[in-house]
Design a protein around this motif. Structure first.
Motif, mmCIF file in Angstrom:
data_model
loop_
_atom_site.group_PDB
_atom_site.id
_atom_site.type_symbol
_atom_site.label_atom_id
_atom_site.label_comp_id
_atom_site.label_asym_id
_atom_site.label_seq_id
_atom_site.Cartn_x
_atom_site.Cartn_y
_atom_site.Cartn_z
ATOM 1 N N GLY A 1 -1.019 -35.875 72.270
ATOM 2 C CA GLY A 1 0.432 -35.767 72.304
ATOM 3 C C GLY A 1 0.937 -35.406 73.689
ATOM 4 O O GLY A 1 0.532 -36.000 74.692
ATOM 5 N N ASP A 2 1.804 -34.398 73.759
ATOM 6 C CA ASP A 2 2.352 -33.937 75.038
ATOM 7 C C ASP A 2 1.714 -32.621 75.485
ATOM 8 O O ASP A 2 2.302 -31.858 76.256
ATOM 9 N N ASN A 3 0.512 -32.363 75.009
ATOM 10 C CA ASN A 3 -0.140 -31.090 75.316
ATOM 11 C C ASN A 3 -0.479 -30.926 76.794
ATOM 12 O O ASN A 3 -0.638 -29.791 77.267
ATOM 13 N N ASP B 1 1.384 -31.551 79.496
ATOM 14 C CA ASP B 1 2.485 -30.838 80.149
ATOM 15 C C ASP B 1 2.620 -29.419 79.611
ATOM 16 O O ASP B 1 2.994 -28.502 80.348
ATOM 17 N N ARG B 2 2.314 -29.241 78.330
ATOM 18 C CA ARG B 2 2.350 -27.888 77.771
ATOM 19 C C ARG B 2 1.310 -26.998 78.445
ATOM 20 O O ARG B 2 1.575 -25.830 78.747
ATOM 21 N N TYR C 1 12.941 -26.547 79.426
ATOM 22 C CA TYR C 1 13.093 -27.866 78.821
ATOM 23 C C TYR C 1 14.549 -28.340 78.846
ATOM 24 O O TYR C 1 14.815 -29.542 78.777
ATOM 25 N N LYS D 1 14.936 -30.439 81.836
ATOM 26 C CA LYS D 1 14.336 -31.760 81.639
ATOM 27 C C LYS D 1 15.281 -32.673 80.849
ATOM 28 O O LYS D 1 15.506 -33.828 81.231
ATOM 29 N N THR E 1 7.292 -39.622 76.087
ATOM 30 C CA THR E 1 6.648 -38.680 75.187
ATOM 31 C C THR E 1 5.655 -39.419 74.294
ATOM 32 O O THR E 1 5.841 -40.605 73.985
ATOM 33 N N ASN E 2 4.623 -38.735 73.906
ATOM 34 C CA ASN E 2 3.620 -39.311 73.006
ATOM 35 C C ASN E 2 3.762 -38.757 71.602
ATOM 36 O O ASN E 2 2.831 -38.855 70.795
ATOM 37 N N GLU E 3 4.914 -38.163 71.315
ATOM 38 C CA GLU E 3 5.126 -37.544 70.021
ATOM 39 C C GLU E 3 6.409 -38.068 69.394
ATOM 40 O O GLU E 3 7.336 -38.490 70.107
ATOM 41 N N HIS F 1 8.038 -34.624 83.893
ATOM 42 C CA HIS F 1 6.628 -34.258 83.951
ATOM 43 C C HIS F 1 6.404 -33.239 85.063
ATOM 44 O O HIS F 1 7.110 -33.214 86.067
#
Length: 514
Positions: free
Chosen positions: A116-118, A120-121, A217, A220, A233-235, A483
């Motif tokens: 997913g978006d982990n 960047d997390r 965020y 962003k 995003t991948n989610e 990003h």
């Protein structure tokens, strides 16, 4: 030649090719490395002397041995935090299946971070960890009073190493950052194949999950709306409970950020900051101005690295829009490309130095139990705040994350202004001075002791991976925003090259010899 001999010869050639990443030794480089190691040893001695004379915050309030142990653990963890970033920023293009069996922990980490978006997390949580750990190191090793006698040093030497803070900067940069980044940059797979790295990555993700930094965020989302560029995003879109949980953490983060800013400003205007102990001649108003200056320098350097990586994929004509943009492009990307990694090293030193300065300004000079707790918080909360939590939160969001997001949306203002240009030249000059060249020696020793091997040894070169039906993924997004990492890690951007001799040939010497 037998099949076994052929395998052995090819492995040897692969290791020889991988070793091209090492810094080539010339008489000048050897002198710089020896001088840098001597300087590092001197700085370690100064920090040790400060600790055992009780002239640091933790040593004064507890005892020198606790300060020493906490400082050593913090530097060790900082080295892993920095190394994990260097490894994980470079691994996404490589198919994890190639190292699933040989490096199972790395495979687990990849499955966790690249889901997913982990990614960047992780980078967001990791940035907060770096700030908090650096502030703890500052509390353990930085002088309470730089004017007090230390090892009988002359006043001029004390001014450079204690007042300016060169001792803590060299100590932290070489032992806690640069040597581990050197190894992790090209030993990505092996470096994180341990549970210490797994714990570090997991902690970074947990910090992001807590929502302390979620207010970033908003920037962003705002930049995405203003620019009209997509936020990749991948989610799936947030809905229902996920949506509410997300915005609940954003509101909580805004409240925490506001409280932290209030603590810092109140401590400065009330004379309760550590800066008043170290430099009593600095007025309250000037300390606020200095804080803004130092945080702005951090922010510009955080943004420029994203901007440089963002425009690196553009054509020469597209990125040279404006006089300073043209000069910046010529310095960083023309010729061997050695100035880009050189800038990254100098940037790291400059940012680290400003972290310590910000840490001194944001740390509180309040002894719990004396009735002077900031905003009347409990003694336990005051002890917690004394370690710099409020400074870490404020600096991470206001001096790092929002600048990175802004640079991902508007890279050209960062590469076409005189302040960024001046800081770029300063960073490159700082790297070329050789102050931290000793990190290469320490990296080589650590690599030898731990048995780290370059990635090519395990998964081959990009050409070999493509030939074996495992080509690297093209992860370069099309003009997206939001990003924290730019679009390339510097090792991939500049090619596998020695920082003195320039890029290696694109032709793989192993394939040529096979």
């Amino acid at each position: 030649m037998t099949e076994t001999e052929a395998v052995v010869e090819k492995t040897a050639l692969k290791e020889e090719h991988a070793n091209a990443h090492d810094m080539k030794l010339t008489p000048l480089i050897i002198i710089q490395q020896v001088a840098s190691l001597a300087l590092c040893a001197f700085c370690v001695t100064i920090v040790g002397a400060l600790i055992f004379t009780g002239n640091t915050r933790v040593a004064d309030e507890t005892n020198p041995w606790i300060a020493l142990i906490v400082c050593a653990l913090a530097v060790t963890w900082l080295s892993m935090i920095e190394g994990c970033q260097a490894s994980l920023v470079g691994l996404p293009p490589v198919d994890p299946v190639l190292y699933k069996d040989s490096h199972p922990i790395t495979y687990k980490i990849a499955g966790m971070v690249f889901s997913g978006d982990n990614f960047d997390r992780f980078l967001m949580g990791r940035q907060f960890m770096v700030l908090l750990v650096v502030f703890v190191i500052n509390q353990c090793g930085a002088p309470l009073d730089p004017k007090v006698d230390v090892l009988g040093l002359p006043e001029g030497v004390k001014f450079v190493f204690l007042d300016i803070g060169l001792a803590m900067l060299i100590f932290t940069a070489i032992l806690g950052q640069l040597h581990t980044e050197i190894n992790a940059s090209y030993c990505m797979i092996a470096f994180v194949n341990n549970y210490f790295a797994y714990f570090t990555v997991f902690t970074a993700l947990c910090i992001e999950k807590m929502g302390i930094l979620h207010s970033a965020y908003l920037i962003k989302d705002f930049l995405g709306a203003v620019t009209g560029k997509p936020i990749i995003t991948n989610e799936p879109p947030k809905k229902g409970a996920v949506f509410l949980f997300y915005w609940g953490r954003v509101i909580m983060s805004l409240a925490i950020l506001g409280f932290c800013c209030a603590i810092i400003l109140a401590s400065l205007f009330q004379g309760k900051s550590m800066i008043t102990v170290k430099h009593p001649n600095i007025s309250n108003g000037l300390s606020v101005v200095l804080l803004l200056i130092f945080m702005t320098i951090i922010g510009i350097l955080e943004g420029t690295q994203i901007a440089y990586f963002s425009v690196a994929k553009l054509t020469k004509a597209d990125r040279e829009k404006g006089y300073l943009a043209t000069k910046t492009s010529e310095i960083l990307f023309d010729g061997t490309g050695v100035n880009l990694p050189g800038f990254m090293v100098g940037r790291q030193l400059t940012v680290c130095g400003n972290f310590f300065l910000v840490g001194s300004i944001c740390s509180l000079n309040i002894i719990p139990g004396t009735g002077n707790n900031i905003f009347g918080v409990s003694d336990g909360a005051q002890e917690f705040l004394n370690f710099g939590f409020q400074g870490a939160v404020t600096t991470t969001i206001l001096a790092s994350l929002i600048w990175r997001y802004t640079a991902s949306a508007f890279p050209f203002p960062f590469i076409n202004n005189p302040i960024s240009f001046g800081l770029m030249l300063f960073a490159i000059g700082l790297n070329n001075s050789g102050l931290c060249h000793g990190a290469w020696v320490i990296a080589r020793v650590v690599k030898k002791i731990t048995g780290l091997q370059y990635d090519e040894v395990y998964v081959g070169t990009p050409e070999e991976r493509a030939a074996n039906n495992h080509p690297d993924k093209d992860l370069t997004p099309e003009q997206d925003v939001g990003h924290l990492h730019g679009t390339h890690f510097m090792g991939h951007l500049c090619g596998s090259h020695d920082p003195l001799d320039g890029p290696t040939k694109s032709k793989d010497p192993i394939d040529a010899a096979a």
